[in-house]
Design a protein around this motif. Structure first.
Motif, PDB file in Angstrom:
ATOM      1  N   ALA A  14       0.815  -1.216   0.000  1.00 40.44           N
ATOM      2  CA  ALA A  14       0.000   0.000   0.000  1.00 40.44           C
ATOM      3  C   ALA A  14       0.845   1.261   0.000  1.00 40.44           C
ATOM      4  O   ALA A  14       0.310   2.368  -0.161  1.00 40.44           O
ATOM      5  CB  ALA A  14      -0.927   0.014   1.216  1.00 40.44           C
ATOM      6  N   ALA A  15       2.157   1.140   0.177  1.00 37.49           N
ATOM      7  CA  ALA A  15       3.037   2.299   0.296  1.00 37.49           C
ATOM      8  C   ALA A  15       3.320   2.902  -1.083  1.00 37.49           C
ATOM      9  O   ALA A  15       3.713   2.201  -2.012  1.00 37.49           O
ATOM     10  CB  ALA A  15       4.342   1.912   0.978  1.00 37.49           C
ATOM     11  N   GLN A  24       0.019   6.242   2.063  1.00 39.94           N
ATOM     12  CA  GLN A  24      -0.601   4.931   1.879  1.00 39.94           C
ATOM     13  C   GLN A  24      -1.774   5.042   0.905  1.00 39.94           C
ATOM     14  O   GLN A  24      -2.649   5.897   1.080  1.00 39.94           O
ATOM     15  CB  GLN A  24      -1.088   4.387   3.217  1.00 39.94           C
ATOM     16  CG  GLN A  24       0.014   4.236   4.256  1.00 39.94           C
ATOM     17  CD  GLN A  24       1.004   3.152   3.886  1.00 39.94           C
ATOM     18  OE1 GLN A  24       0.661   1.968   3.832  1.00 39.94           O
ATOM     19  NE2 GLN A  24       2.246   3.549   3.631  1.00 39.94           N
ATOM     20  N   TRP A  25      -1.792   4.166  -0.087  1.00 41.41           N
ATOM     21  CA  TRP A  25      -2.909   4.125  -1.039  1.00 41.41           C
ATOM     22  C   TRP A  25      -3.934   3.100  -0.561  1.00 41.41           C
ATOM     23  O   TRP A  25      -3.568   2.004  -0.091  1.00 41.41           O
ATOM     24  CB  TRP A  25      -2.417   3.740  -2.429  1.00 41.41           C
ATOM     25  CG  TRP A  25      -3.498   3.706  -3.468  1.00 41.41           C
ATOM     26  CD1 TRP A  25      -4.015   4.764  -4.152  1.00 41.41           C
ATOM     27  CD2 TRP A  25      -4.201   2.552  -3.947  1.00 41.41           C
ATOM     28  NE1 TRP A  25      -4.982   4.351  -5.022  1.00 41.41           N
ATOM     29  CE2 TRP A  25      -5.123   2.989  -4.914  1.00 41.41           C
ATOM     30  CE3 TRP A  25      -4.131   1.196  -3.632  1.00 41.41           C
ATOM     31  CZ2 TRP A  25      -5.976   2.119  -5.581  1.00 41.41           C
ATOM     32  CZ3 TRP A  25      -4.984   0.325  -4.301  1.00 41.41           C
ATOM     33  CH2 TRP A  25      -5.893   0.777  -5.264  1.00 41.41           C
ATOM     34  N   ASN A  26      -5.223   3.451  -0.691  1.00 39.07           N
ATOM     35  CA  ASN A  26      -6.284   2.537  -0.296  1.00 39.07           C
ATOM     36  C   ASN A  26      -7.371   2.568  -1.358  1.00 39.07           C
ATOM     37  O   ASN A  26      -7.824   3.648  -1.770  1.00 39.07           O
ATOM     38  CB  ASN A  26      -6.860   2.939   1.065  1.00 39.07           C
ATOM     39  CG  ASN A  26      -7.831   1.913   1.614  1.00 39.07           C
ATOM     40  OD1 ASN A  26      -8.926   1.733   1.097  1.00 39.07           O
ATOM     41  ND2 ASN A  26      -7.436   1.233   2.678  1.00 39.07           N
ATOM     42  N   ARG A  78       3.810  11.562   6.417  1.00 37.36           N
ATOM     43  CA  ARG A  78       3.945  11.001   5.069  1.00 37.36           C
ATOM     44  C   ARG A  78       3.757  12.092   4.011  1.00 37.36           C
ATOM     45  O   ARG A  78       2.705  12.724   3.947  1.00 37.36           O
ATOM     46  CB  ARG A  78       2.949   9.868   4.876  1.00 37.36           C
ATOM     47  CG  ARG A  78       3.128   8.752   5.895  1.00 37.36           C
ATOM     48  CD  ARG A  78       2.058   7.681   5.755  1.00 37.36           C
ATOM     49  NE  ARG A  78       2.096   6.733   6.852  1.00 37.36           N
ATOM     50  CZ  ARG A  78       2.909   5.684   6.927  1.00 37.36           C
ATOM     51  NH1 ARG A  78       3.747   5.443   5.941  1.00 37.36           N
ATOM     52  NH2 ARG A  78       2.884   4.880   7.969  1.00 37.36           N
TER      53      ARG A  78
END
Length: 269
Positions: free
Chosen positions: A50-51, A74-76, A92
């Protein structure tokens, strides 16, 4: 001349009727679009799980990077309303070049689609320029009682609307000139206007989640769309962007005011 031509394409003029036409309208139908970071387009991302290590602007090619694994956003896939987003928390951030982003006294518009419920004042979602007085253009979030604004390290351009822990579509426009008129539109409603100085710079970089020096990182923010234009949006173009954003990010028009031309359905061409 500002405000002329951004709402039109030569090959396919805009239809004023939502739902009519052959295909969905997209921001790339606006010729003044210079940068677009799209959290729903995984083809523009380099992910380690997810990074998010890299995120590429799909129009101008500006690439944001973060080499430190612990500092990667973080991608979701279902971050907000069942649609993708990039999560900014815990220090981040990402940074990259300036590309074709408008600088100095050039006209400009930006759209930022994001959710924020910040615990502290003065956190930054997105910006570009240099960390010096009057030489940056950064969209700030703050606490629920702190109105959003464009911070230039001097002479900020203030909105009258807070983020208030909501999913927001924020549009900011500014005329060309050393002193120009600016306006905010938040979820399809006027959110403050005034006059302000242009950026006193023609250099710098761009950042996600911080000032150019890496400071003021948000702790509770999700970004879904960022778009930058080198002209002032016409009313028609702004309406189309607002309708496109609302339906693309899972809000389905509910954040737009009654009577908005694209509340019920997204724009088509």
């Amino acid at each position: 001349m500002t405000g002329v031509g951004i709402g039109l394409t030569v090959a396919q003029p805009m239809s004023g009727v939502s739902g009519a036409g052959a295909r969905p309208w997209t921001p790339q139908d606006l010729p003044a679009l210079r940068a677009w970071w799209d959290a729903s387009d995984r083809g523009t991302m380099t992910l380690d799980g997810a990074a998010l290590g890299q995120w590429r602007d799909k129009v101008g090619g500006i690439v944001w990077t973060q080499d430190t694994a612990a500092s990667r956003p973080q991608w979701n896939a279902t971050a907000r309303n069942g649609t993708p987003g990039v999560i900014l928390s815990g220090g981040r951030t990402m940074a990259g070049g300036i590309g074709g982003l408008p600088l100095a006294a050039a006209a400009r518009s930006m759209l930022v689609s994001a959710w924020s419920d910040e615990p502290a004042v003065g956190r930054v979602v997105f910006g570009w320029g240099r960390f010096a007085r009057g030489q940056m253009m950064c969209l700030r979030v703050g606490t629920r009682s702190d109105a959003m604004r464009i911070d230039k390290h001097s002479n900020p351009e203030n909105a009258t609307v807070t983020w208030d822990g909501k999913d927001r579509c924020v549009i900011h426009t500014r005329d060309a000139g050393t002193t120009g008129t600016f306006a905010f539109w938040v979820d399809g409603t006027a959110g403050g206007s005034g006059t302000g100085a242009g950026m006193a710079t023609a250099t710098g970089g761009s950042q996600l989640g911080s000032y150019p020096d890496g400071s003021n990182v948000p702790e509770a923010t999700v970004v879904q769309q960022i778009l930058v234009f080198d002209d002032v949006l016409t009313t028609e173009a702004r309406h189309r962007l607002e309708g496109w954003e609302s339906h693309k990010t899972g809000k389905g028009g509910w954040n737009l005011p009654e009577g908005h031309p694209f509340r019920a359905a997204p724009p088509m061409v």
